[in-house]
Enzyme design. Structure first.
Site, short mmCIF file in Angstrom:
data_model
loop_
_atom_site.label_atom_id
_atom_site.label_comp_id
_atom_site.label_asym_id
_atom_site.label_seq_id
_atom_site.Cartn_x
_atom_site.Cartn_y
_atom_site.Cartn_z
N LYS A 1 0.95 -1.32 0.08
CA LYS A 1 -0.01 -0.03 -0.02
C LYS A 1 0.90 1.20 0.06
CE LYS A 1 -3.68 -2.57 0.65
NZ LYS A 1 -3.34 -3.86 0.76
N ARG B 1 -5.10 -5.67 -12.81
CA ARG B 1 -4.12 -6.19 -12.35
C ARG B 1 -3.14 -6.41 -13.45
NH1 ARG B 1 -2.61 -9.48 -8.09
NH2 ARG B 1 -3.45 -7.47 -6.96
#
Length: 320
Positions: A130, A215
């Site tokens: 993150k 993705r």
């Protein structure tokens, strides 16, 4: 290609007994390794240990079978020095916690003895999936990392529609969307920060998620030309397949290529060989380095062998 130079390939992952072999990227990688006659040494994280500064593990040499009823067989179980292996794939799923960090120290001892570790242990520690996007502010949406509820509130008031998520999770777990005037703001912020004792990431909501949370896989600095767009199911904000998102295989757009090409040499330099970039619209949202998935979905609908790209890299690196 390397018939007389079969490798000893180790993999650290969660329980192989509980995987879905139709979707599991680690299983797909191992199948390709087995196809090339490499020996597979399966380990779980609690099998790793250091003794007098040397790295060891309880390993299981396994044979894989593409059968949904029984997909692996243990050939031999033994404790070995990790230095005996040629390569180790670290594919333990998050949470990214102190135990995960400790395991990277053990792997680093093997790396110092010449074992190829994918991904590089130091970079697994340094490049939180993150947080790492914050090193590329030109690619991301409005983003805040804090555990201060007042700052989260100010960010929410400014942007009105936000996403709040933990820094150590995966698969869409514990991700909340907070819209304008949501009466649940305070309780969500309290839970997510554990009453200001835990950092979390807050981002402005990206409407383009309706077209897919893409993705994009990168192997040794080379982006795969097809990606998986994960589209939220009706009434759901999150697009992750683990929470019911629908996957659509599609070619990379010009924007996707721009982001991937910008990041690829940086990832390669850091020893991040297998990476999954998450892109919504024209914004980078995560850089997955621990156990990126979606290999099976992309390979099933294209002629690209992502697992082949990875094994080619490993073989050339070790057997050069």
């Amino acid at each position: 290609m390397y018939k007389k130079n079969n490798l000893k390939l180790g993999i650290i992952m969660d329980s192989i007994e509980s995987i879905n072999i139709k979707k599991d990227s680690s299983f797909a990688i191992l199948l390709e390794a087995q196809k090339r006659n490499h020996a597979i040494y399966y380990m779980k994280m609690n099998d790793l240990y250091l003794k007098n500064g040397n790295p060891y593990a309880k390993t299981r040499i396994i044979k894989l079978i593409k059968n949904t009823q029984k997909w692996h067989e243990i050939i031999q179980e033994k404790n070995i020095s990790l230095n005996e292996l040629d390569v180790i794939l670290m594919r333990k799923d998050p949470p990214f916690n102190t135990e995960f960090i400790y395991s990277t120290y053990i792997l680093e001892r093997a790396e110092e003895k010449g074992v190829l570790i994918i991904n590089k242990p130091q970079s697994l520690r340094d490049c939180n999936e993150k947080m790492f996007i914050s090193w590329f502010p030109e690619l991301i949406t409005n983003t805040l990392v804090t555990r201060n509820i007042s700052k989260i509130r100010d960010f929410w008031i400014e942007h009105q529609d936000i996403i709040i998520k933990p820094l150590n999770g995966m698969g869409g777990a514990s991700i909340f969307r907070i819209k304008k005037n949501d009466p649940n703001f305070t309780v969500i912020a309290e839970i997510m920060t554990n009453y200001e004792r835990k950092y979390c990431m807050i981002q402005s909501f990206l409407k383009d998620v309706e077209f897919g949370d893409k993705r994009i896989l990168v192997i040794n600095g080379e982006a795969v030309s097809w990606c998986l767009a994960r589209i939220p199911s009706l009434g759901e904000t999150r697009a992750n397949l683990a929470v019911g998102g629908n996957g659509k295989v599609q070619k990379l757009t010009q924007i996707d290529w721009k982001i991937a090409n910008y990041l690829s040499p940086i990832l390669k330099k850091r020893g991040l060989i297998l990476v999954g970039l998450d892109v919504i619209g024209d914004k980078l949202t995560e850089i997955n380095v621990t156990s990126p998935t979606c290999i099976c979905e992309i390979e099933s609908e294209t002629k690209i062998s992502i697992t082949g790209m990875l094994l080619d890299y490993i073989e050339k690196k070790i057997l050069k």
